[in-house]
Write a protein that holds these residues in place. Structure first.
Motif: not given
Ligand SMILES: [Zn+2]
Length: 221
Positions: A99, A103, A108-109, A111, A138, A142
């Motif tokens: 993760a 980043n 893109t992060k 959902t 991860m 996030w």
């Protein structure tokens, strides 16, 4: 008590999971082994060569793999450790690292995280699903949910010796969708290793979502 722990660690230090050298700083692997990790040379999130594995079948939003798999490398040792050697904390740590790498490389992060499931019989034997542990790591970075929306219903024979078409055939009716996912979600499908892409392709097919990316710990050519 803390002093006792420190003394114990000095007398019986934890060992690197790869080379057995004592560990004094790093949590699971020594710095020498960490520096030998074969990172996968991905390009831009949307233009990675990983995408070619899905050419003509699916169109994942973004594709990420952290390590390049090759026989006899540290990458193989790591996959072995998290798959067959009960190194669950290592899998979570690697998920965290995945993760963080995503980043810092413009991905893109997502959902929601969906780990590729294993069959319940396999899970009973192994005690865990390594893809779910990567997702757990991860999720820590996030702060997003993990949704176990896929289920493996067929206990397929090993894929290792099969070519691309045979793998595809072997996986037919293997996975089902068990819960709904919010329509605006950006899903990140997580697995330990990407070989031909057959497993992830099947899962992408079943999810059939607008925004669905993939991330694997390792990729082999
Ligand atoms: Zn080491």
């Amino acid at each position: 008590m803390k002093l006792l722990n420190t003394l114990c660690e000095l007398i019986f230090p934890k060992l690197c999971l790869i080379c057995n050298e004592p560990l004094y700083e790093a949590p699971k692997l020594c710095l020498a082994c960490e520096s030998k990790l074969p990172y996968y040379p991905f390009n831009l999130p949307g233009k990675s060569s990983l995408r070619n594995k899905f050419w003509g079948i699916n169109n994942p939003t973004e594709c990420f793999a952290m390590l390049q798999f090759a026989q006899g490398t540290i990458c193989q040792d790591i996959l072995h450790l998290i798959k067959y050697n009960n190194q669950q904390a290592l899998a979570i740590e690697l998920g965290r690292e995945m993760a963080l790498k995503m980043n810092s490389n413009g991905f893109t992060k997502p959902t929601v995280l969906i780990p590729v499931p294993i069959h319940k019989k396999k899970k009973q034997i192994r005690g865990y699903n390594q893809a779910a542990l990567l997702a757990k790591g991860m999720a820590l970075v996030w702060n997003i949910p993990i949704q176990n929306a896929l289920k493996r219903i067929k206990h397929a024979t090993s894929q290792t010796s099969l070519n691309r078409e045979k793998r595809w055939e072997n996986l037919k009716d293997t996975y089902i969708l068990t819960s709904k996912i919010a329509s605006e979600a950006h899903i990140l499908l997580v697995d330990d290793v990407l070989t031909t892409g057959a497993t992830l392709s099947h899962c992408l097919d079943i999810l059939n979502y607008q925004k669905c990316s993939i991330a694997t710990l390792a990729v082999s050519d």
